[in-house]
Structure formats: structure tokens, C-alpha cells
Design an enzyme around this catalytic site. Structure first.
Site, PDB file in Angstrom:
ATOM      1  N   ARG A 139      12.661  17.344 -26.334  1.00 57.64           N
ATOM      2  CA  ARG A 139      14.026  17.865 -26.208  1.00 57.64           C
ATOM      3  C   ARG A 139      14.891  17.010 -25.291  1.00 57.64           C
ATOM      4  NH1 ARG A 139      17.314  18.952 -29.231  1.00 57.64           N
ATOM      5  NH2 ARG A 139      15.626  20.018 -30.343  1.00 57.64           N
ATOM      6  N   LYS A 146      35.674  11.840 -16.297  1.00 57.53           N
ATOM      7  CA  LYS A 146      35.646  13.098 -17.054  1.00 57.53           C
ATOM      8  C   LYS A 146      34.352  13.155 -17.863  1.00 57.53           C
ATOM      9  CE  LYS A 146      40.682  13.310 -17.227  1.00 57.53           C
ATOM     10  NZ  LYS A 146      41.892  13.246 -18.074  1.00 57.53           N
ATOM     11  N   LYS A 180      46.115   8.477  -6.915  1.00 58.66           N
ATOM     12  CA  LYS A 180      46.835   9.125  -7.997  1.00 58.66           C
ATOM     13  C   LYS A 180      48.005   9.920  -7.436  1.00 58.66           C
ATOM     14  CE  LYS A 180      44.755  10.089 -11.724  1.00 58.66           C
ATOM     15  NZ  LYS A 180      44.001  10.759 -12.802  1.00 58.66           N
ATOM     16  N   GLU A 225      48.316   4.677  -9.104  1.00 55.52           N
ATOM     17  CA  GLU A 225      48.986   5.241 -10.278  1.00 55.52           C
ATOM     18  C   GLU A 225      50.505   5.183 -10.122  1.00 55.52           C
ATOM     19  OE1 GLU A 225      47.671   9.060 -12.275  1.00 55.52           O
ATOM     20  OE2 GLU A 225      49.538   9.733 -11.372  1.00 55.52           O
ATOM     21  N   ASP A 272      50.696   5.364 -16.083  1.00 60.42           N
ATOM     22  CA  ASP A 272      50.278   6.675 -16.593  1.00 60.42           C
ATOM     23  C   ASP A 272      51.378   7.377 -17.386  1.00 60.42           C
ATOM     24  OD1 ASP A 272      48.193   8.694 -16.676  1.00 60.42           O
ATOM     25  OD2 ASP A 272      49.524   9.899 -15.440  1.00 60.42           O
TER      26      ASP A 272
END
Length: 285
Positions: free
Chosen positions: A102, A137, A169, A202, A224
């Protein structure tokens, strides 16, 4: 990205924790009905189209579960696959094969999906200088696997975590009191603490691009959520003073248009957070 040694430690942690999670104090299904001395053989059967990834990881899993297991690999990570292909054979103690099954499948199905999706972006950007990047992410606990799969698919890795690169950011900038202050404080902090880390900043608009360029020590500017036209203007403004990265909702349909604006990189969280596992199966033979 982190060093090779750090990366290998991450993979080792993933394997040990996954076995702990799945096996616990025993695989009682196998223990109950399969003699401890029984030997068997199984094949990794491909049931989908795409790019195979995770074969090297599977080898590490089998070795951790039982060093006596023998694997005959017929394919390599990054190979194109079709339904009916056999990626490898594994032979040895039957209980050991089932204990590893698995973990091997879960990892390879997801890694192959990520490699396949990454490769579609890579092919979409062919003929441009732009490279596709992943992001943070990722699935908690298996980031190293997912970033490994991006590399197998032909993409590039962004920073691994919060500790191996500085990325200023919008929230960092706002909390710090503005772009110039955020960059200065960061440069001072890195110098004081003897940290050799690259800085990405950013930008939300062209005015912020201009402000970033007035500071020293910026490795890459994150452009961005810009339009195509503003991205072209941003690249022209930056003019090679540092690297450029487009981000923000960029899809396979829009990626090439952003690449044609002249950016060095495009980053996409979708490489890791929006994939459907490829269909693979480990079958006894």
C-alpha cells in the site's frame, strides 16, 4: 532547495512514518493466512497513461521493509507509460511484499500523477526560456515525494520550506511597513545571523516593481496576478537585474502566454494540489 543529504533524510522519515502508520504492531491479514516462510512474486501493473514516478522510492520502501526482497525494474522514473506496461517485478517473502504494497502504490500513484501534470506544462513551454516551478502547496508530511515527482516530470523545485529561502509576500511587506523596509530588515537580519539565503519579493503592481528595484540583494521578483501586458512591462522594467517569476492562477491554457512575456519562471500550486492519482496496481503472479 535543501541539500541532497537533507532530502534523503526527509525521504527516510516519510518511509519510517508511513510504515508505522500502516503496519503498526502487525499486518494481521497476512499473518493470519500466509505462512511466514512463504515466498511470492508480484508485478507493478500500469493501468493509465502518463509519466511513471516513484520507482526509486519503491526500491527504498522494499529495502526498508525487507532487505531480502529482490526487485527487477523494467522502467525508470520519467518513462512514458501506457496501460498494460509492467514497471517492475518484486520477489521474496510474501508477507513482506504485502506489508510494503500500500505504501508503494499510494506513493507511486500520486507521484506519477504529479510528474504527468508537470510534464504537460513542460511540453507547453517548449521553445521558450521559461521553466515551471512547484510551490509549498503540498500534502503535509510528504512534501519531499511531491517535489521529487515534479523534478521527474521535468519541472524545477521552488524553495522546499520556510527555512531554505526568504520569500517576502504581501503580508510580510504589509506587516513590515512596506517593501523597502521589508527588504532592508531582511538583508540586515541575514547579515547579522550569517545566513546565506536568497530573497524573493512579491510585487502586486508595476509601481511595486520599481520600488523593489531600488533595493539591493533581491534574487527574484514574484510578478503576482499580473495581466499579460503588465507582465511584459514588468520584465522590461526589471531588464535582467534579477530573475522573474509569474504566479497567480496560471493554468495550462495561459502558461505559454505568460512565458512569451519573457519571465524566467512560472510557479503553479496546481502541480501538487490538484492532481488525480494514476491507476497502478501490484498484482501477485
Amino acid at each position: 532547495m535543501i541539500s541532497k543529504e537533507q532530502f534523503e533524510k526527509e525521504i527516510d522519515l516519510i518511509i519510517k512514518n508511513a510504515i508505522r502508520e500502516d503496519v503498526g504492531d502487525g499486518d494481521y491479514s497476512s499473518l493470519a493466512c500466509i505462512p511466514p516462510e512463504a515466498r511470492g512474486k508480484a508485478k507493478l501493473l500500469v493501468k493509465d497513461k502518463g509519466i511513471i514516478a516513484g520507482i526509486d522510492f519503491a526500491l527504498q520502501v522494499f529495502k526498508e521493509v525487507d532487505p531480502q526482497l529482490e526487485v527487477e525494474a523494467l522502467m525508470e522514473d520519467g518513462d512514458v507509460i501506457e496501460p498494460g506496461n509492467i514497471a517492475f517485478y518484486v520477489e521474496g517473502n510474501s508477507q513482506s511484499i504485502l506489508k510494503a504494497e500500500r505504501l508503494v502504490l499510494n506513493a507511486m500513484q500520486r507521484m506519477s500523477a504529479i510528474a504527468t501534470k508537470t510534464n504537460t506544462f513542460v511540453r507547453k513551454l517548449e521553445g521558450t526560456k521559461t521553466k515551471i516551478l512547484d510551490t509549498r502547496k503540498t500534502t503535509p508530511g510528504i512534501r519531499a515525494l511531491e517535489k521529487w515527482a515534479v523534478k521527474i516530470g521535468g519541472g524545477e523545485n521552488h524553495r522546499f520550506a520556510l527555512y531554505d529561502m526568504v520569500m517576502l509576500k504581501d503580508n510580510h511587506i504589509d506587516f513590515a511597513g512596506g517593501i523597502t523596509k521589508a527588504i532592508k530588515k531582511t538583508n540586515d537580519y541575514l547579515k547579522e545571523n550569517k545566513l546565506d539565503l536568497k530573497i524573493i519579493v512579491e510585487a502586486r503592481n508595476l509601481k511595486e516593481i520599481e520600488e523593489i528595484l531600488r533595493s539591493e540583494g533581491v534574487y527574484r521578483i514574484l510578478i503576482d496576478n499580473f495581466s499579460y501586458e503588465d507582465t511584459r512591462q514588468a520584465v522590461k522594467l526589471i531588464n535582467g537585474k534579477c530573475l522573474t517569476e509569474s504566479s497567480g492562477g496560471i493554468t495550462l491554457d495561459t502558461a505559454r502566454k505568460y512565458a512569451e512575456c519573457g519571465v524566467d519562471y512560472i510557479s503553479s500550486g496546481a502541480l501538487t494540489h490538484s492532481v488525480y492519482n494514476l491507476d497502478l496496481s501490484l498484482k501477485a503472479i
